[in-house]
Scaffold this motif. Sequence first.
Motif, short mmCIF file in Angstrom:
data_model
loop_
_atom_site.label_atom_id
_atom_site.label_comp_id
_atom_site.label_asym_id
_atom_site.label_seq_id
_atom_site.Cartn_x
_atom_site.Cartn_y
_atom_site.Cartn_z
N ASP A 151 0.84 -1.46 -0.08
CA ASP A 151 -0.12 0.12 0.02
C ASP A 151 0.94 1.28 -0.10
N LYS A 152 1.93 1.31 0.75
CA LYS A 152 2.66 2.50 1.01
C LYS A 152 3.47 2.70 -0.42
N LEU A 153 3.89 1.76 -1.27
CA LEU A 153 4.51 1.59 -2.40
C LEU A 153 3.61 2.19 -3.40
N ARG A 154 2.34 1.70 -3.38
CA ARG A 154 1.33 2.08 -4.33
C ARG A 154 0.95 3.73 -4.26
N GLU A 155 1.01 3.92 -2.94
CA GLU A 155 0.76 5.49 -2.69
C GLU A 155 1.67 6.45 -3.36
N ILE A 156 3.04 6.04 -3.49
CA ILE A 156 4.08 6.71 -4.24
C ILE A 156 4.35 6.37 -5.76
N GLY A 157 3.25 5.40 -6.01
CA GLY A 157 3.41 5.11 -7.59
C GLY A 157 4.37 3.98 -7.93
N ILE A 158 4.83 3.04 -6.98
CA ILE A 158 5.70 2.20 -7.35
C ILE A 158 4.99 0.75 -7.35
N SER A 159 5.20 -0.04 -8.42
CA SER A 159 4.67 -1.40 -8.42
C SER A 159 5.91 -2.46 -8.43
N PHE A 160 5.77 -3.55 -8.16
CA PHE A 160 6.68 -4.63 -8.20
C PHE A 160 6.38 -5.86 -9.08
#
Length: 335
Positions: A151-160
């Motif tokens: 969720d934190k990564l998605r908030e800053i626009g990062i997927s993996f």
Amino acid sequence: MIYNREKIDSFNGLFDDCSVVVLVGNNYNFLLRDAKKISDKIAGPEAANEMRLAKYFNQEIKGKTDEILSHLATKSFFPGRQIIILNGMSEKDYKIILEIDAAWQNHDALTIVTMEELSKNSELKKLLYSSDRMALVNYNKKKMNSALFADKLREIGISFDSEEVSEALTEFSHFTPEGILEKELEKLTLYKLNDSEPLSKKDFFNIVSLDYEANELNLAIALVERDVIELEKNVNLFFLSGKGPDTVLQFIYAYFNKLSLIKLFGSTSFEARREYPFLFSNDLEKAKIQSKKWSAEQLNHATNSIAVSKLKLRQYPSLFQRSILAQCFHTLMEL
């Protein structure tokens, strides 16, 4: 007044009319950062340079009550509010907060207090809850898991690109202080700016910093595992990199201390996690195994021996430093 930190988007105007703001949480660096943010909003970013900021730490707070109270109405040559910061205050000393509030008048200094925790039936908490001009800000501790990190990564626009990346990121978060973790997330954000490709595990390990190099860690591991060949190889690499014996011993001391903390408190404990070097993944698993192979007495002897060698490095000229280092390593491998 009681606030939940997660629900505060901005400190703008929030504490303008407060006498005291108490920040309670177990992440010391995060509390210090927010204390500065509040100070900047109330007194401006130049408060320290303009001598409108007074700081006190831990045990000295209780002994300087009169001095702290005198700062309340002190006026600077520069315009703007005064700020008093009481860092790491113990709950048992909470009466100074009441003294500050009792003496406080409108436009006096704002006092910002950081505390690690409040007891379950805290008298201070009750008083803050009922006060109109004292505020308590609680920092809820959330256990980081894959879903929360995602969720934190998605908030800053990062997927993996795989679950393996999620697990690596989550494990990194478990054993990294929050202040450092946030800086790494900022670096990841910049790295993936205008890049829609998923973050790979390789990208992650190339970007994040552990505040030490592989040579330092390999050298420490070789010592702990009493691997003479690996030790000699990594010592040579260390000196070729231009680093001196004092830097070598500083890291070795930190690593043995880390093993002691893991042995005493467990690898997931706050005591072990907060101390440098910050280990995770395979490095942490190795450290856990090593901490079982060394007794508490051996680890204590090791850190004492390193401390003595560090002292010798300062006392003797550089001509003898490599010899002192070799003698220290020999002692450690004989334990």
